[in-house]
Structure formats: C-alpha cells, structure tokens
Design a protein around this motif. Structure first.
Motif, PDB file in Angstrom:
ATOM      1  N   LYS A 142       4.044  63.581 -47.488  1.00 11.92           N
ATOM      2  CA  LYS A 142       3.945  65.054 -46.724  1.00 11.92           C
ATOM      3  C   LYS A 142       2.581  65.339 -46.601  1.00 11.92           C
ATOM      4  O   LYS A 142       1.835  64.818 -47.440  1.00 11.92           O
ATOM      5  CB  LYS A 142       4.866  66.097 -47.412  1.00 11.92           C
ATOM      6  N   ASP A 156      -1.725  69.419 -49.340  1.00 12.90           N
ATOM      7  CA  ASP A 156      -2.571  70.884 -48.885  1.00 12.90           C
ATOM      8  C   ASP A 156      -4.021  70.823 -49.391  1.00 12.90           C
ATOM      9  O   ASP A 156      -4.357  72.057 -49.842  1.00 12.90           O
ATOM     10  CB  ASP A 156      -1.648  71.895 -49.762  1.00 12.90           C
ATOM     11  N   ARG A 189      -7.926  68.685 -49.886  1.00 19.24           N
ATOM     12  CA  ARG A 189      -8.992  67.841 -49.012  1.00 19.24           C
ATOM     13  C   ARG A 189      -8.647  66.383 -49.288  1.00 19.24           C
ATOM     14  O   ARG A 189      -8.973  66.208 -50.330  1.00 19.24           O
ATOM     15  CB  ARG A 189     -10.268  68.462 -49.148  1.00 19.24           C
TER      16      ARG A 189
END
Length: 482
Positions: A366, A369, A371
């Motif tokens: 996925k 979330d 960097r």
C-alpha cells in the motif's frame, strides 16, 4: 598573474579536454595555493559543474593515480556538499593511498559523515571517533579496532567447516590437491595481467545502453581451478533468502514474484558490482569460514584478478573478475550482511526486499504514509557502509498506474512477460511460418536456439502460454529440418 578572463578561458579549455589526458592534475595545480587571489574563487565556481563528469570518470578508473587526481579536484574545486557526494564513495577504496587521501580530504573540508549509526560502538561524544555516529562512512574498515568504544564481540557459535561440510584445508598443498593441480602451479595461475602466461584474457563488450563492460575471462586451466572451488566450497554455503541471482532454483521469476500486486515498486542498481568486491573482502570471507590466513589468501588469489595499467603497474588489490565462474557466488556471499540489513529495514517499513545480482528491488503493498526519500536515504547509507555505491541515475519509483517491471517481468497484478515482448515474439513466429526461418534470422548467430530459448523462458514465467509457444517452435524447427 592571470586576469579573470584569461583564467576562465584556460579553465574552459581544460574542462573541454578529454578526461584521460591528465587535465585534473593541471587543474589541481591551478587551485593548489590556498592564498590565491579572488579571481580563483570565481574560476572555481565557474568550472565546478563542468568538471563533475571528469571527476566521476576518474573515480571509476582502475588506476589509483586517476582516483587520487579525482579526489584532489573534488577537494580543491567543489563545494563541501558536492565534494562529500564524491568523497564518500572512496573513503573505503581498496587502495590504501586512495583511502588515506579521501580521509584527509574529508578532515580538511570538515565534513560530517551523515550515515546510519554503527551499532557496534557505544555512544561517546568525547571520543575521537565522533559523536552519535562513530565510524560512519568508514563502517567495517577497521576489523581489529581496539577502541574503548567498541562493544565486545560475542563469540561465534558456528563452526562453518563442520556444519557446512566444507573441505578441511590446512595449507597450500591441500588447496592444490582440492583444485587438482601441482602445488608449484598455483603461483602461475595467480599471475597478474592478461599477457602470455597469465590466467586471464581481457576484452570489452558493449553495454546495452552505451559504454563498455570490461571482461576478464579465465583461461582453461584457471577456469577448471575456479570451478573446483565453486563446486567444492562456495556452492555449499547458504545465501540469504532475498538473493535470487546466480542461485540454483531461483531466477528472475522468483525475484519478481514477491513484488506482484504492489502499490509502489522501487528499483535500485549497485555500481561496479563485481569490481567492488576486492581481494581483502574475499580473503576475509574465506577466513570467516574457518580457513587459516595462508589458505584464505591462496583461495582469494585464485578467484580475484589484478589488471595491469598503461605503465605496466599491477593494480592492487585484485578484484572479482567479470567472467570467472566463482565471481557471482563470491559477490553474493559478500552481500549477506547487506541483504540482512536491507531485509530488516524493509520489514521495519512494511516493505518487501529482493536482490538479483546488482539489482535491488523494494515494494510496498500500500502507499506508505511516510516520505519515501527518507527510506531511500537509509537504503543508500546501508549500501555505502557495506562497501557498495548506488547508481543514482538508475533509481526508479514505479506506481501501480504505470507498468511495473522487475528483472524484465511485469508485476502489476501477476508476473508476466511484457505484452510488447510477447507480441514481438508471436510476430516472429508468424513470419517464420509464412516466409521461412531465414526471413527472421538476422541478428541471431543461432536462430533456432534463440527461438527455443525464448519459448522456454516464457514457459518458465507463464506455463500455459509457454507450452503453446514451445509446441509452435518445435513444429517450425521440425518443418525446417524436413
């Protein structure tokens, strides 16, 4: 005293000259005086960008003198940040003079080696090794470090010679017996260079995307010796599960499969994979298995190559030659700690990691979330600490809305041969059936072998499609023979 215009004209002329004519040495002399007038500061700023490719080429050279000139230019001409980017890759150079020059340049410029922490040391801000990150870029250089900061090493509970059933070799005579030659012949097999009497033949082959690859292929006597070392020693040592290249039972398919259906795939490439693994690393590998220094040195000498440069100087230490049967196995074994560290990093970030030779692949099921740049900083730092350099221009971040390829295979949903490649091969088969094999054979030395090989490759990836292609190729080849 030169005027600014005269200086800039001279610098432009030097920057435009071929990089192999000693121009960096002449530029280094121009900027050697720290009390040079202000015009030289302008000249330094002007020429720095122009010289980056030449410094890169010098640092890639097998000639230590060329690398020393590159370090000199990076120190005298580049800004601190730019110089750091070049110097960090040579602070662990196999040549002692180059390594010392890099360390001196780092100290002279006051660079802080921003790298993953070396967990083998206790934190001591007052130590001469540094503060929170002792050793940094120099990770692994000093195996006999007796610093008070060094954490005691736990005794190994693994006896590799016994547990892996490796041959017991007490001395050079045992090595000679293992590889099937007389003891007196070993020295000639380790002779440097590629001239008469040496163990290697050296040549270059073009790379697919430009440039040339230096190949050092062992002659038949040395190849037999290396094959014996591979079969009787190296093949018995287990590799990390993330390693898929040059491993029996693993392939480009097993390397690609863990990344299928990912939201993001990241592909990285290591620079000069085989030449980065030098004699000292290979000797240390054999010593870690339990062989004594003399045996380890002999085995390392038989599996590394020392080229001769223009003035007949022998490059030392030797490196893994591209073309030797032992080089892939030794490179993979040298990467075991790299694979372990990158696997642990990937697990921390809920990613999957595999390596096929010098190709590193990470994937995320996925969209993360955090960097991605921060994650890649850790990857790059770990690679540097383990003695490898990432080829930054080949870094790729592939999202699911675009085609994601891993070792040549599409992994967006399931592992497949790219559609364009399938269509091209089908078109070849169609034209062969219509116009004959000769109509499509251009560019292939053995066209029937190419057809059978590619069909077998597709069969490995997609058995249903591959079976049909194999049958069609068999029919075409049967008709051509009939």
């Amino acid at each position: 005293m030169q005027t600014l215009v005269e200086l800039l004209i001279e610098l432009k002329s030097l920057a435009d000259a071929p990089h192999d004519d000693g121009k960096l040495d002449r530029i280094n002399k121009l900027f050697a005086n720290p009390r040079a007038p202000a015009e030289y500061q302008v000249g330094r700023h002007y020429v720095s960008k122009l010289l980056a490719p030449s410094v890169e080429a010098n640092l890639d050279s097998i000639d230590p003198a060329q690398r020393l000139a590159g370090i000199g230019t990076a120190t005298a001409v580049f800004s601190r940040n730019v110089a750091a980017r070049f110097l960090r890759r040579v602070v662990k150079d196999p040549d002692g003079r180059v390594r010392a020059a890099a360390a001196k340049a780092v100290k002279h410029l006051g660079l802080t080696d921003v790298a993953p922490p070396d967990v083998r040391y206790k934190i001591d801000p007052d130590s001469e090794l540094g503060g929170h990150n002792p050793t940094g870029w120099a990770f692994g250089i000093h195996p006999n470090d007796k610093s008070r900061q060094r954490k005691p090493k736990k005794p190994s509970r693994v006896n590799a010679l016994k547990e892996l059933d490796l041959p017991r070799l007490a001395g050079v005579a045992d090595v000679a017996k293992l590889v099937g030659v007389a003891e007196g012949e070993l020295a000639s097999l380790m002779r440097p260079g590629c001239g008469p009497g040496s163990g290697y033949v050296e040549f270059e082959i073009p790379k697919a995307k430009g440039g040339a690859r230096r190949i050092a292929a062992p002659r038949t006597p040395l190849r037999k010796v290396q094959r014996a070392i591979l079969d009787k020693v190296l093949a018995k040592i287990p590799l990390h599960e993330a390693c898929h290249g040059f491993v029996p039972g693993r392939s480009t398919v097993t390397n690609a499969r863990p990344h299928q259906g990912a939201a993001i795939v990241i592909k990285l490439d290591l620079k000069d994979f085989f030449p980065t693994v030098h004699y000292r690393r290979v000797r240390g590998l054999f010593e870690s298995l339990g062989y004594n220094e003399k045996v380890a040195s002999t085995l390392a000498g038989l599996t590394t190559y020392r080229p001769k440069i223009g003035d007949k100087t022998v490059v030392w230490p030797g490196v893994l030659p591209q073309g030797a049967p032992t080089s892939p196995a030794l490179a993979n074994l040298a990467c075991r700690r790299l694979d372990k560290r990158l696997e642990m990093l990937a697990a921390k970030y809920e990613a999957t990691y595999t390596r096929y030779a010098d190709d590193l692949t990470f994937s995320f099921k996925k969209v993360p979330d955090f960097r991605i740049g921060r994650f890649l900083w850790w990857v790059d730092g770990i690679c540097q600490q383990e003695g490898f350099t990432e080829r930054a221009e080949k870094r790729r971040i592939l999202r699911s809305k675009h085609q994601q390829r891993v070792t040549g295979l599409v992994v967006n949903k399931k592992v497949k041969v790219p559609r364009a490649d399938r269509r091209r091969f089908r078109a070849i088969l169609h034209n062969c059936a219509k116009h004959g094999l000769e109509s499509q054979a251009r560019g292939h030395a053995d066209f029937p072998a190419y057809l059978a090989g590619y069909a077998a490759y597709v069969n490995m990836v997609d058995p249903a499609l591959g079976r049909r292609l194999l049958d069609e190729v068999a029919r075409l080849l049967g008709e051509s023979r009939g």
